[in-house]
Design a protein around this motif. Structure first.
Motif, PDB file in Angstrom:
ATOM      1  N   ASP A 113      41.299  43.495  50.293  1.00 14.66           N
ATOM      2  CA  ASP A 113      41.535  44.335  49.125  1.00 14.66           C
ATOM      3  C   ASP A 113      40.958  43.686  47.869  1.00 14.66           C
ATOM      4  O   ASP A 113      40.374  44.359  47.012  1.00 14.66           O
ATOM      5  CB  ASP A 113      43.031  44.572  48.942  1.00 14.66           C
ATOM      6  N   GLN A 114      41.139  42.376  47.750  1.00 18.01           N
ATOM      7  CA  GLN A 114      40.653  41.687  46.559  1.00 18.01           C
ATOM      8  C   GLN A 114      39.130  41.754  46.468  1.00 18.01           C
ATOM      9  O   GLN A 114      38.566  41.957  45.388  1.00 18.01           O
ATOM     10  CB  GLN A 114      41.099  40.229  46.560  1.00 18.01           C
ATOM     11  N   ARG A 160      38.316  45.189  45.299  1.00 14.84           N
ATOM     12  CA  ARG A 160      38.763  45.361  43.919  1.00 14.84           C
ATOM     13  C   ARG A 160      37.806  44.687  42.937  1.00 14.84           C
ATOM     14  O   ARG A 160      37.450  45.257  41.904  1.00 14.84           O
ATOM     15  CB  ARG A 160      40.168  44.784  43.761  1.00 14.84           C
TER      16      ARG A 160
END
Length: 275
Positions: A38-39, A42
């Motif tokens: 996810d990071q 993102r």
């Protein structure tokens, strides 16, 4: 399913819908399935927003990304190139037998211009015949002249055509096999054919996210296989060229993916459709 062929940025561009938006929920789901955190996703989204390529409304997986007009134009695939691929494969674009040659002798004081000309020739699929002389079976003069003018090097560029190219006693298919790395190109198309075949086999039983993952992976393999492919006409390639067979499988895989997602507005499912 980790796939180092697919960058986070490429994934984001692949998830674009017809209205130029991206559903962040789909983006994260497909990215996670491809081994992206996810990071990682993102941070890439944040960078693209900072660069002005996308805007974002909402947060996290409920967000909606919207591409700017300039971004849309740069990530749309070259449909003319795709059309040429399939036209050649199906005998609809026969070669006229004309070789297009380009030569240049740029002084050291204009070495940046020399690099531009060399890079343009390579991007157009040209091969070096000998020092400073390049050839292609495709007409490329307008693109070469435009690139030369941009760096004030038009006076250094020479273009010509012929129908009797002889490279050290090699002509036709023999010359093409000598000038271009056909074994390497064939290996890339073999990987593409394998990817397309596995996609075709798995589409019917896959769920929506799995199909999106397969579509993104297929695009990545398609891009890799054609990155350095000069798209030589069949008249210059070995019989039963693997590139044509790979593209036929890709076309079948796209048709299956599109049929399985008839309501989807994600453009990726139709970008490379041979029709």
């Amino acid at each position: 399913m980790a796939d180092d062929l697919i960058s986070t940025r490429a994934l984001i561009e692949a998830m674009l819908r017809d209205d130029a938006t991206i559903d962040a929920g789909d983006l994260y789901a497909v990215g996670n399935a491809l081994g992206m955190s996810d990071q990682q996703i993102r941070l890439t989204v944040k960078r693209l927003v900072t660069e002005g390529q996308f805007t974002v409304a909402g947060r996290g997986r409920r967000a909606v990304l919207t591409a700017t007009g300039e971004t849309i134009s740069t990530i749309t695939p070259d449909r003319e190139l795709v059309h040429l691929m399939y036209s050649q494969d199906r005998g609809g674009a026969q070669w006229d037998g004309v070789w297009h040659l380009a030569g240049f002798a740029v002084p050291e004081s204009a070495r940046d211009a020399r690099a531009v000309l060399r890079d343009t020739i390579r991007s157009l699929g040209g091969a070096a015949v000998q020092g400073g002389l390049y050839t292609s079976p495709h007409a490329w003069e307008p693109e070469l002249r435009a690139a030369a003018r941009e760096v004030d090097a038009d006076r250094f560029l020479t273009t010509l055509t012929c129908s009797d190219l002889d490279v050290g006693g090699r002509t036709g298919r023999d010359a093409a096999a000598h000038l271009w790395p056909l074994d390497e190109l064939a290996a890339g198309h073999t990987r593409l054919a394998d990817r397309a075949a596995s996609t075709l086999d798995a589409t019917d039983t896959a769920d929506r996210n799995e199909r999106l993952v397969m579509a993104v992976a297929l695009v990545a393999e398609f891009t890799r296989a054609h990155e350095d492919d000069p798209l030589l006409p069949p008249e210059l390639l070995p019989a039963d060229w693997i590139g044509a067979r790979a593209r036929s499988l890709v076309d079948a895989a796209w048709a299956a993916l599109s049929a399985a997602e008839p309501e989807s507005t994600i453009r990726l499912l139709r970008w490379y459709d041979a029709r």
